[in-house]
Design a protein around this motif. Sequence first.
Motif, mmCIF file in Angstrom:
data_model
loop_
_atom_site.group_PDB
_atom_site.id
_atom_site.type_symbol
_atom_site.label_atom_id
_atom_site.label_comp_id
_atom_site.label_asym_id
_atom_site.label_seq_id
_atom_site.Cartn_x
_atom_site.Cartn_y
_atom_site.Cartn_z
ATOM 1 N N LEU A 25 0.824 -1.214 0.000
ATOM 2 C CA LEU A 25 0.000 0.000 0.000
ATOM 3 C C LEU A 25 0.856 1.260 0.000
ATOM 4 C CD1 LEU A 25 -2.838 -1.005 2.475
ATOM 5 C CD2 LEU A 25 -3.006 -0.716 0.002
ATOM 6 N N ALA A 26 1.969 1.221 0.727
ATOM 7 C CA ALA A 26 2.868 2.378 0.750
ATOM 8 C C ALA A 26 3.467 2.613 -0.640
ATOM 9 C CB ALA A 26 3.978 2.162 1.778
ATOM 10 N N ILE A 28 2.090 1.783 -3.529
ATOM 11 C CA ILE A 28 1.021 2.303 -4.383
ATOM 12 C C ILE A 28 0.819 3.793 -4.125
ATOM 13 C CG2 ILE A 28 -1.481 2.224 -4.781
ATOM 14 C CD1 ILE A 28 -1.284 -0.822 -4.387
ATOM 15 N N ALA A 29 0.800 4.185 -2.857
ATOM 16 C CA ALA A 29 0.636 5.604 -2.509
ATOM 17 C C ALA A 29 1.789 6.432 -3.070
ATOM 18 C CB ALA A 29 0.549 5.768 -0.999
ATOM 19 N N VAL A 32 1.289 6.926 -6.785
ATOM 20 C CA VAL A 32 0.215 7.886 -7.036
ATOM 21 C C VAL A 32 0.713 9.309 -6.829
ATOM 22 C CG1 VAL A 32 -1.996 8.730 -6.128
ATOM 23 C CG2 VAL A 32 -1.680 6.298 -6.573
ATOM 24 N N MET A 33 1.476 9.521 -5.746
ATOM 25 C CA MET A 33 2.008 10.864 -5.489
ATOM 26 C C MET A 33 3.000 11.284 -6.570
ATOM 27 S SD MET A 33 2.384 11.208 -1.353
ATOM 28 C CE MET A 33 3.650 9.982 -1.228
ATOM 29 N N SER A 36 1.117 12.233 -9.652
ATOM 30 C CA SER A 36 0.477 13.533 -9.486
ATOM 31 C C SER A 36 1.480 14.670 -9.698
ATOM 32 C CB SER A 36 -0.137 13.623 -8.099
ATOM 33 O OG SER A 36 -0.669 14.898 -7.874
#
Length: 65
Positions: A25-26, A28-29, A32-33, A36
């Motif tokens: 999950l880390a 993936i985050a 995503v960042m 962005s």
Amino acid sequence: MKDAKSDITPKTYLGFRLAVGVIGLALIALFVMLGSVAMKQSATTEALATQESLREDTGSAPAGE
């Protein structure tokens, strides 16, 4: 010789799976960042290029000059 699998308790196995899930999950985050930030940078670069081309088309100097 002992079987390595017999040393792993259900709690240890669950803890390992939770740790792998949290790391996933880390990651993936993080992606995503980064995506962005890359999109914002691309949009900024495109806006600056458009602004510069508009200045060249109109022949006007920037307000600071």
